[in-house]
Structure formats: C-alpha cells, structure tokens
Design an enzyme around this catalytic site. Structure first.
Site, PDB file in Angstrom:
ATOM      1  N   LYS A 119       0.834  -1.211   0.000  1.00  0.00           N
ATOM      2  CA  LYS A 119       0.000   0.000   0.000  1.00  0.00           C
ATOM      3  C   LYS A 119       0.866   1.256   0.000  1.00  0.00           C
ATOM      4  CE  LYS A 119      -1.459   1.809   3.975  1.00  0.00           C
ATOM      5  NZ  LYS A 119      -1.501   3.179   4.470  1.00  0.00           N
ATOM      6  N   ASN A 120       1.863   1.291   0.895  1.00  0.00           N
ATOM      7  CA  ASN A 120       2.612   2.538   1.034  1.00  0.00           C
ATOM      8  C   ASN A 120       3.557   2.796  -0.145  1.00  0.00           C
ATOM      9  OD1 ASN A 120       1.206   3.201   3.291  1.00  0.00           O
ATOM     10  ND2 ASN A 120       2.779   2.539   4.749  1.00  0.00           N
TER      11      ASN A 120
ATOM     12  N   ARG B 225      -4.077  10.445   3.752  1.00  0.00           N
ATOM     13  CA  ARG B 225      -2.908  11.201   4.154  1.00  0.00           C
ATOM     14  C   ARG B 225      -1.909  11.331   3.001  1.00  0.00           C
ATOM     15  NH1 ARG B 225      -0.261  13.558   7.862  1.00  0.00           N
ATOM     16  NH2 ARG B 225       1.987  13.280   7.908  1.00  0.00           N
TER      17      ARG B 225
ATOM     18  N   CYS C  93      -5.243   8.350   8.573  1.00  0.00           N
ATOM     19  CA  CYS C  93      -5.255   7.807   9.938  1.00  0.00           C
ATOM     20  C   CYS C  93      -4.644   8.832  10.883  1.00  0.00           C
ATOM     21  CB  CYS C  93      -4.446   6.512  10.001  1.00  0.00           C
ATOM     22  SG  CYS C  93      -5.318   5.080   9.374  1.00  0.00           S
TER      23      CYS C  93
ATOM     24  N   ARG D 229       0.359  14.666  12.666  1.00  0.00           N
ATOM     25  CA  ARG D 229       1.449  14.210  11.786  1.00  0.00           C
ATOM     26  C   ARG D 229       1.860  15.379  10.895  1.00  0.00           C
ATOM     27  NH1 ARG D 229      -1.089   8.825   9.412  1.00  0.00           N
ATOM     28  NH2 ARG D 229       0.953   8.468   8.512  1.00  0.00           N
ATOM     29  N   PRO D 230       2.863  16.145  11.337  1.00  0.00           N
ATOM     30  CA  PRO D 230       3.250  17.360  10.607  1.00  0.00           C
ATOM     31  C   PRO D 230       3.871  17.043   9.246  1.00  0.00           C
ATOM     32  CG  PRO D 230       4.802  16.915  12.392  1.00  0.00           C
ATOM     33  CD  PRO D 230       3.707  15.906  12.524  1.00  0.00           C
ATOM     34  N   ILE D 231       3.868  18.045   8.344  1.00  0.00           N
ATOM     35  CA  ILE D 231       4.549  17.865   7.044  1.00  0.00           C
ATOM     36  C   ILE D 231       5.594  18.967   6.840  1.00  0.00           C
ATOM     37  CG2 ILE D 231       2.710  16.550   5.905  1.00  0.00           C
ATOM     38  CD1 ILE D 231       1.907  19.184   4.481  1.00  0.00           C
ATOM     39  N   ASP D 232       6.121  19.483   7.956  1.00  0.00           N
ATOM     40  CA  ASP D 232       7.101  20.565   7.858  1.00  0.00           C
ATOM     41  C   ASP D 232       8.349  20.176   7.057  1.00  0.00           C
ATOM     42  OD1 ASP D 232       7.286  18.931  10.355  1.00  0.00           O
ATOM     43  OD2 ASP D 232       9.223  19.930  10.509  1.00  0.00           O
ATOM     44  N   GLN D 233       8.751  18.917   7.113  1.00  0.00           N
ATOM     45  CA  GLN D 233       9.967  18.511   6.384  1.00  0.00           C
ATOM     46  C   GLN D 233       9.719  18.451   4.876  1.00  0.00           C
ATOM     47  OE1 GLN D 233      13.037  18.205   8.061  1.00  0.00           O
ATOM     48  NE2 GLN D 233      11.645  19.140   9.538  1.00  0.00           N
TER      49      GLN D 233
ATOM     50  N   ASP E  81       4.363   0.420  12.067  1.00  0.00           N
ATOM     51  CA  ASP E  81       3.078  -0.084  11.577  1.00  0.00           C
ATOM     52  C   ASP E  81       2.756  -1.483  12.102  1.00  0.00           C
ATOM     53  OD1 ASP E  81       2.774   2.266  10.222  1.00  0.00           O
ATOM     54  OD2 ASP E  81       3.462   1.478   8.299  1.00  0.00           O
TER      55      ASP E  81
ATOM     56  N   ARG F  76      -8.487   0.051   4.344  1.00  0.00           N
ATOM     57  CA  ARG F  76      -7.503   0.939   3.719  1.00  0.00           C
ATOM     58  C   ARG F  76      -6.178   0.235   3.479  1.00  0.00           C
ATOM     59  NH1 ARG F  76      -6.865   6.337   6.688  1.00  0.00           N
ATOM     60  NH2 ARG F  76      -5.446   6.414   4.939  1.00  0.00           N
TER      61      ARG F  76
HETATM   62  N1  EPU Z   1       7.484  13.958  10.795  1.00  0.00           N
HETATM   63  C1  EPU Z   1       7.722  15.282  11.085  1.00  0.00           C
HETATM   64  N2  EPU Z   1       7.677  16.181  10.061  1.00  0.00           N
HETATM   65  C2  EPU Z   1       7.421  15.808   8.781  1.00  0.00           C
HETATM   66  C3  EPU Z   1       7.185  14.461   8.495  1.00  0.00           C
HETATM   67  C4  EPU Z   1       7.217  13.561   9.534  1.00  0.00           C
HETATM   68  O1  EPU Z   1       7.944  15.644  12.229  1.00  0.00           O
HETATM   69  O2  EPU Z   1       7.405  16.690   7.910  1.00  0.00           O
HETATM   70  C5  EPU Z   1       7.548  12.967  11.881  1.00  0.00           C
HETATM   71  C6  EPU Z   1       6.223  12.262  12.105  1.00  0.00           C
HETATM   72  O3  EPU Z   1       5.375  12.971  12.950  1.00  0.00           O
HETATM   73  C7  EPU Z   1       6.668  10.943  12.670  1.00  0.00           C
HETATM   74  C8  EPU Z   1       7.983  10.670  11.954  1.00  0.00           C
HETATM   75  O4  EPU Z   1       8.425  11.935  11.466  1.00  0.00           O
HETATM   76  O5  EPU Z   1       6.915  11.069  14.038  1.00  0.00           O
HETATM   77  C9  EPU Z   1       7.916   9.710  10.793  1.00  0.00           C
HETATM   78  O6  EPU Z   1       6.882  10.087   9.897  1.00  0.00           O
HETATM   79  P1  EPU Z   1       6.964   9.766   8.345  1.00  0.00           P
HETATM   80  O7  EPU Z   1       6.939  11.036   7.600  1.00  0.00           O
HETATM   81  O8  EPU Z   1       8.049   8.802   8.078  1.00  0.00           O
HETATM   82  O9  EPU Z   1       5.579   9.060   8.116  1.00  0.00           O
HETATM   83  P2  EPU Z   1       4.643   9.210   6.882  1.00  0.00           P
HETATM   84  O10 EPU Z   1       5.435   9.303   5.635  1.00  0.00           O
HETATM   85  O11 EPU Z   1       3.608  10.231   7.122  1.00  0.00           O
HETATM   86  C10 EPU Z   1       4.565   6.663   6.331  1.00  0.00           C
HETATM   87  C11 EPU Z   1       3.485   5.649   6.211  1.00  0.00           C
HETATM   88  C12 EPU Z   1       2.948   5.315   7.585  1.00  0.00           C
HETATM   89  C13 EPU Z   1       4.081   4.826   8.465  1.00  0.00           C
HETATM   90  C14 EPU Z   1       5.217   5.866   8.500  1.00  0.00           C
HETATM   91  C15 EPU Z   1       6.441   5.407   9.254  1.00  0.00           C
HETATM   92  C16 EPU Z   1       2.525   6.247   4.086  1.00  0.00           C
HETATM   93  C17 EPU Z   1       1.401   6.855   3.364  1.00  0.00           C
HETATM   94  N3  EPU Z   1       2.416   6.207   5.400  1.00  0.00           N
HETATM   95  O12 EPU Z   1       3.940   7.803   6.908  1.00  0.00           O
HETATM   96  O13 EPU Z   1       2.028   4.256   7.384  1.00  0.00           O
HETATM   97  O14 EPU Z   1       3.610   4.620   9.773  1.00  0.00           O
HETATM   98  O15 EPU Z   1       5.618   6.173   7.143  1.00  0.00           O
HETATM   99  O16 EPU Z   1       6.955   4.256   8.694  1.00  0.00           O
HETATM  100  O17 EPU Z   1       3.495   5.790   3.493  1.00  0.00           O
HETATM  101  C18 EPU Z   1       0.186   2.920   7.885  1.00  0.00           C
HETATM  102  O18 EPU Z   1       0.444   2.293   6.836  1.00  0.00           O
HETATM  103  O19 EPU Z   1      -0.645   2.525   8.741  1.00  0.00           O
HETATM  104  C19 EPU Z   1       0.875   4.167   8.137  1.00  0.00           C
HETATM  105  C20 EPU Z   1       0.454   5.057   9.016  1.00  0.00           C
END
Ligand code: EPU
Length: 417
Positions: free
Chosen positions: A22-23, A92, A116, A121-125, A304, A396
């Site tokens: 999925k991811n 997301r 979810c 879950r910030p996207i600042d990066q 996960d 999902r």
């Molecule tokens: N984070 C920040 N700033 C950012 C991005 C992330 O502080 O700009 C923090 C997050 O809050 C978290 C950590 O960095 O504490 C890791 O987050 P990451 O960005 O890696 O997660 P993501 O890309 O939003 C993906 C998967 C998630 C999975 C995480 C970690 C997708 C769509 N989602 O999320 O999958 O938990 O990586 O491996 O690829 C799931 O499948 O149930 C799921 C939630």
C-alpha cells in the site's frame, strides 16, 4: 456500516499470498503523473486508498484504467487544477500530489491531508524540501499552495528521516534543474520502489535505501511498466496472527529481508520462523517468552506493526515493554484491548503488557493498524465472539483480509450493523 465478527480460538493453518505494498502504491500512482506517456503498475493492492488515488488522478484529467491488480495511468491530458477539497482530504498520502504536481507543473494547490490520525502528523519537512528547491509555499484556508518559477536542485538535510518527505522531495527534484541531495533520508523499502519506478521513467536517482539520496534533474520522463514490491506490513501482520493463534502459516510472495526486525523478535519469543527465498513460514508454540520491542525507522521494528505486536505480546508469559520511537502516542488500540481483558498500561511512549488470555468484546478500530491489532486479538479468544467496528480503516490497508483469514481456517465474517 459494517463490522468484523471473529469467533476465535482456531490456529491459523495454510498458505496466504500477499499483494503489493500500500505505502508504495500510493506513492507510485502520483509519481506516474510525472511521465509524458502511459505508466503501468502491476501487483497493485485492491485497497480503498488506491481507489481514492485513482479518483484524484481522474479529477486532474489523467486516464486511469484499473483492472484487478493492474493499473494503467495515462497522464498525457493531466493539468494542475487546485484541489483544496474532495478526495485529497480522504487520505494522508495525498501529500504526494504536492511533489508530483510541483515537479510536473511548478505549481499545486492541495488540501491538507486526511487519513489515519492517531496523532498529529506534521509535514514541515516536506515543505522545507520544496522551499529548498525554490518553491514558495503558503497555507491558506487548510490548503497548501506551492509555486516555483523554476525548481533548482538543492542540498536538503531532513531533521527527521521521514518516509513521506523523502519521497515527496524525490518526486519534485526529478524535474528540478541540477542536482539535489537528501541527507538523513528515510531508508524504507517503499522509497527504493519509488526510485526504481522513477529511474525506469528516465530519472537519475542514486542511493535510495541509504541515508543519502542524489537526484540529477531531467527535463522529461516517459512511461514504463513496474511491479510493486510485496506489502511487508501485511506480511508481518499475518506472521503475527500465525504466532498469536499458535498456528502454522506459509506467507508467500514475500521479501524476507524486509521483515528481519520482526523475525528476530518472534524467534526471541519462541516462535519458529523459516525464511525461504520468497516466502516465510511461521509456526507457533504453546508458550512464548516476554520480549521488549522498540519501533524505529527502517531497518528497525516497523511502527506499523507495533499495534499488531501488542496483541501478540498479550499471549506471552510475563511483562513485555513495547515502545514506539516513530510516533509517541500510537496507542489507540490499547484501551480496546483492555476491554478484551488485556493487562496493558501506557507510560509515555511505551505500552507495558502483562500477558494473559483475552475475552471477546465489542471494540472499535480507530486507525488501520489498531484495526489489525484488534482482529489478531479476536483470533486468540478461545471462547466468545469479538465484534470490531471501524472496518473502513482496515479496508484501507488489508487486501482480502476476511477471505485470507477464512482460507487459513479462521471463523471471521463481515456483518452489516
Ligand atoms: N514527521 C515530522 N515532520 C514531517 C514528516 C514527519 O515531524 O514533515 C515525523 C512524524 O510525525 C513521525 C515521523 O516523522 O513522528 C515519521 O513520519 P513519516 O513522515 O516517516 O511518516 P509518513 O510518511 O507520514 C509513512 C506511512 C505510515 C508509516 C510511517 C512510518 C505512508 C502513506 N504512510 O507515513 O504508514 O507509519 O511512514 O513508517 O506511506 C500505515 O500504513 O498505517 C501508516 C500510518
């Protein structure tokens, strides 16, 4: 609304095949719009998040042909229309439209993502990366607007090694002028999968899967055909379910290396795990030792699988400590497991689990992996039925879950409330 009914107490036995990840899928579908011609994705999982993504692409003018496990995406008529609302709010990973549209059109307007929400879950990066590439990013009325006269390669150091930010920056940077370096990049297998697709499309990405990724921008990308890697989280969920029910399951269509952190923990507990070329066999035992688990970024134990693992640890003897160093508060499954008789308390970013039998109860999945945890817990209950609501979250991320579990001998069915 539907719920899942589980009459547990039966060891899972047999073989199950796993679909594509999925991811990966929800990053590969937006990546396809960077091409000028048709992209074919094979081994696609049949999931509601994939359906939402196909809706997003069609709204932008792409032609999407989805049949079974194959999706053909013809992006030749795509345009960058603002998408402040609508399907982007349903998941997301719609944030990948930011990087993909920015790369293709130098502009995008995308509503802040849904999905979810087990914690903020910030996207600042992601935004820091887009800005480094030369984009102006503003947030107005819950939508992110991105605009660049021209994208230029840059050196970007991620404060946290985020999967989403790494992929999103890769998407935009493939079409930037010059070279981009992402330092402290995430190393998850799904990132390699996206880089493989982009390279087949004509991009120049090196180092995916390591903490330094180098991208040489190109002016045009073409269509190609790509097969999605197996879903390691689905694999891990079936491994955990096999162990929790003390069953014997062969999971097929797997890259065993992706599951090393889980395999190591299962072995430590006393579960028998056999790694074959493209499959893993898990054989349960009557007694399990308690273990401590730390969820970390890849190649550490995946966050996960933290919730499903919580359910398994209720079946171990003694006290296990399960900590999540990726998300500090991903424990919404815990109060539901407690309703089922589990002895778990949450302290900071850890769940402390004292093993013991569970009983059937009415419980609610509040996110995808919490849902998987509750299903596994229900499968272990010797006497009584577990009712899991919130099935839409489980749909999902788990392809054919009920059919797969039934084929392994579980007594599971969907019921309309
Ligand atoms: N984070 C920040 N700033 C950012 C991005 C992330 O502080 O700009 C923090 C997050 O809050 C978290 C950590 O960095 O504490 C890791 O987050 P990451 O960005 O890696 O997660 P993501 O890309 O939003 C993906 C998967 C998630 C999975 C995480 C970690 C997708 C769509 N989602 O999320 O999958 O938990 O990586 O491996 O690829 C799931 O499948 O149930 C799921 C939630």
């Amino acid at each position: 609304m539907e719920k899942l009914m589980i009459s547990g107490g039966r060891p899972l036995r047999g073989t199950v095949s796993i679909s594509g990840a999925k991811n990966s899928a929800i990053a590969l579908i937006p990546a396809a719009i960077l091409a000028e011609s048709e992209v074919v994705l094979d081994n696609l999982p049949l999931l509601s998040d994939v359906a939402v993504y196909s809706e997003i692409l069609e709204e932008l003018g792409a032609h999407v042909f989805w049949e079974g496990n194959q999706m053909k995406i013809d992006p030749s008529d795509i345009r960058s229309i603002p998408m402040p609302n609508g399907p982007v709010k349903k998941l997301r990973a719609s944030y990948y439209m930011m990087g993909a549209l920015l790369g293709r059109f130098n502009e995008a307007t995308i509503g802040l993502p849904g999905g979810c929400n087990f914690e903020p879950r910030p996207i600042d990066q992601h935004i820091k990366g887009f800005e480094a590439l030369g984009a102006t990013v503003t947030n107005e009325h819950g939508a992110i607007h991105l605009h660049a006269k021209e994208l230029r390669g840059a050196k970007i150091y991620l404060d946290v090694s985020s999967v989403g930010a790494t992929i999103n920056i890769m998407l935009a940077a493939t079409r930037a002028k010059g070279s981009t370096t992402i330092e402290n990049a995430a190393k998850e297998p799904e990132i390699i999968d996206v880089a493989t697709l982009l390279n087949s499309m004509g991009a120049s990405i090196k180092g995916a899967g390591t903490e330094t990724i180098r991208i040489e921008g190109v002016s045009e990308l073409k269509g190609c055909r790509h097969s999605i890697i197996p879903d390691r989280i689905q694999v891990g969920t079936y491994m955990i379910a096999a162990a929790a029910t003390r069953g014997d399951v062969l999971i097929d269509g797997v890259i065993p290396k992706h599951l090393e952190a889980l395999t190591a923990k299962l072995l430590e507990m006393g579960v028998k795990v056999e790694e074959l070329d493209e499959s893993i066999r898990v054989i349960g035992a009557s007694k399990y030792s308690h273990v401590d688990v730390k969820a970390l970024v890849y190649p550490g134990f995946p966050t996960d699988l933290q919730s499903p693992m919580t359910s398994l640890l209720t079946q171990a003897e003694g006290v296990s400590v399960l900590s999540d160093f990726v998300y500090s508060n991903r424990f919404k499954h815990v109060p539901e497991l407690v309703r089922m008789g589990a002895k778990i308390r949450v302290e900071g970013r850890s769940a402390i689990i004292d093993g013991g039998p569970l009983n059937g109860a009415k419980v609610k999945a509040s996110d995808l992996r919490a849902g998987a945890a509750l299903v596994i817990a229900g499968l272990t209950v010797d006497d009584g039925v577990t009712e899991v609501s919130g099935v839409e979250f489980i749909d999902r991320g788990y392809d054919n879950l009920v059919a797969n579990l039934r084929s392994l001998g579980a007594d599971v069915w969907r019921q309309t409330e």
